[in-house]
Every structure is written in C-alpha cells, then in structure tokens.
Design an enzyme around this catalytic site. Structure first.
Site: not given
Ligand code: GLP
Length: 262
Positions: A67, A136, A138, A143
């Site tokens: 990413d 979270d 990810h 996400e």
C-alpha cells in the site's frame, strides 16, 4: 493456518525471516510482497543481516508493497517509498527496477491500480506476502467491510487508522492522508504464502479474532483462515487471548527444525 508463538518479537521475526530466506534461496527470482508499519522492522533487520553475513542474494528478487498513501510524493518522509528504502532496500542488493510500490501521486489512480495488478501477474505472482495487522483488523489498508474479492484500489482510512498512524507523522493527525492505494484482499489471497506478524498485547484481540473468530469482513484479517498456506508469527503478549495457544506451541515445538522453515 499455522500459529507460531515465540517468546518475543526478535525470536519470532528471526523464525519468519528463515522462511523468507528459504524461499529466496530455493527460488532466486522470488516475488516478495512487503508491508510497512513498525511490525515488520525486526524481520527486515534480520533479512539485512542474512544478506550481509550469510550472503542472502536479492539480486533477482522482485518486491510488491501492499500500500501507499495518496497525495504523498515518493520523497515525502512518511511515504511508504521512503520507509521501504530506508528500512530494507538500501541495505540489500535489490535492483531498483524490481521494486514495486503503488504510486500515490498517479494522475489516473484506477489505471495505475489495474497496472499494478498486471505487474504482479507478469512477475509470476507473489510467493510470500508479509502482513501486519491494524488495530481494527486491517491487512494492507483493507479496512473493515472491504470486499474479500477486492483488488488493488483506492480506500478511505478509518478514523481509528488515521489516529493510529499519526505516530508516524509526529503525532499530528491532521497530516495523515485519509486515502490510500492498497492491494485488495483478493490480491493478498492470491499470494502462495501469507506470513502475518503481530507483536504486543495491543494485537492480542485482533489475533484472536483473526485466528479463532468467524470469517467476517468486519475483521478483514480473518480471511486468512481460507488461505491454504498462512503462517502467523506472534510473541507471547499477542498470544494471550488465543484459546488454543497451548496446542499451537505443542505443534510447533514438535516439528523437526527443517520443517519450521517450510
Ligand atoms: C499500517 C499498514 C499496515 C500495517 C499496520 C499496522 O496501517 N498499512 O500494513 O499492518 O499499519 O502497523 P504497526 O505494524 O505499526 O502496528
């Protein structure tokens, strides 16, 4: 899934590095999928050591990063380009033309995402994908509620991820981009091996949900339960919420040494 619990981050990262090194030795033109964040840093240090002290050769290796933030120049100190060159690439013998990181400044981002997918295929697919896990759940920047079929694309970060990643921007949340390009979950699942790392008690809930919880898009990392070759290297604090921790330790400790790197 194979869960490897080691006493600390260093020992876990060394065990993970041996797996990556074995792949590179067996296939000199291996394709590595790489991650950013603080988690893989010890793994990268160990790969650098293996290169410098044991001659681990990256000259034919290709890499694809998961990413990148949208809107940061490659030269921006917080770009993942800079992160990867500072923490790994500048210290091994990789050819710059074999390094691939999504371009957060591309004029036509959807076209550059499609091209990234084509480049991965043209390189022969990813042999081993290194992953961290966000607070979270990810992976990459996929996400919660990301499609399990997703490919490289634009995502909007959650407020929690923006807050988490502010630490890399001198604590200033206002400086953290809200958008990114990330390999999709489908892209990650195409890798021949997925190698997740997680350290510290802050990752214990995410690891328990990933390994032992339901497979659900609200916890993106849980998709790894469907991967035929996923290894999860964690330290003791990250293992504290696992119901079957004793079983995982028993399995790994019972393996012959050669099989631990397989
Ligand atoms: C970022 C990256 C993820 C990484 C996560 C966790 O959001 N895009 O790939 O897994 O941070 O970061 P850390 O390893 O610092 O906990």
């Amino acid at each position: 899934m194979e869960i490897i619990i080691r006493e600390n981050r260093q020992v876990a990262s060394e065990a993970a590095a041996r797996v990556v090194a074995r792949i590179v030795r067996e296939k000199p033109n291996a394709v590595l999928g790489l991650a950013t964040g603080s988690t893989p840093l010890t793994l990268y240090k160990e790969l650098i050591r293996l290169h410098k002290e044991e001659g681990l050769d990256f000259s034919e290796v290709s890499t694809f990063n998961l990413d990148e933030y949208i809107g940061l120049e490659k030269e921006h100190p917080q770009s993942y380009h800079i992160f990867m060159w500072e923490n790994l690439f500048s210290q091994i013998n990789i050819k710059p033309e074999n390094v691939h990181i999504p371009d957060g400044m591309a004029v036509d981002i959807p076209a550059s995402c499609a091209a990234y997918e084509r480049e991965i295929v043209a390189a022969g697919g990813i042999d081993v994908q290194v992953l961290g896990i966000g607070s979270d759940g990810h992976i990459g920047f996929n996400e919660p509620t990301s499609s399990f079929a997703s490919r490289t694309r634009i995502k909007t970060l959650t407020q929690q991820t923006v807050a988490d990643n502010a630490r890399f921007f001198e604590g200033n949340e206002a400086c953290v981009p809200h958008h990114c390009i990330t390999m999709g979950i489908g892209t990650i699942m195409d890798a021949r091996m997925n190698l997740m790392l997680a350290f510290g008690e802050g990752k214990a809930d995410g690891i328990a949900a990933t390994v032992e919880g339901p497979v659900t898009a609200i916890m993106p990392a849980s998709i790894l339960q469907h991967h035929p070759n996923a290894k999860v290297f964690i330290d003791e604090p990250a293992a504290t919420k696992l119901q079957l921790a004793e079983y995982y330790r028993w399995v790994y400790d019972g393996k012959p040494e050669w099989q631990k790197d397989a």
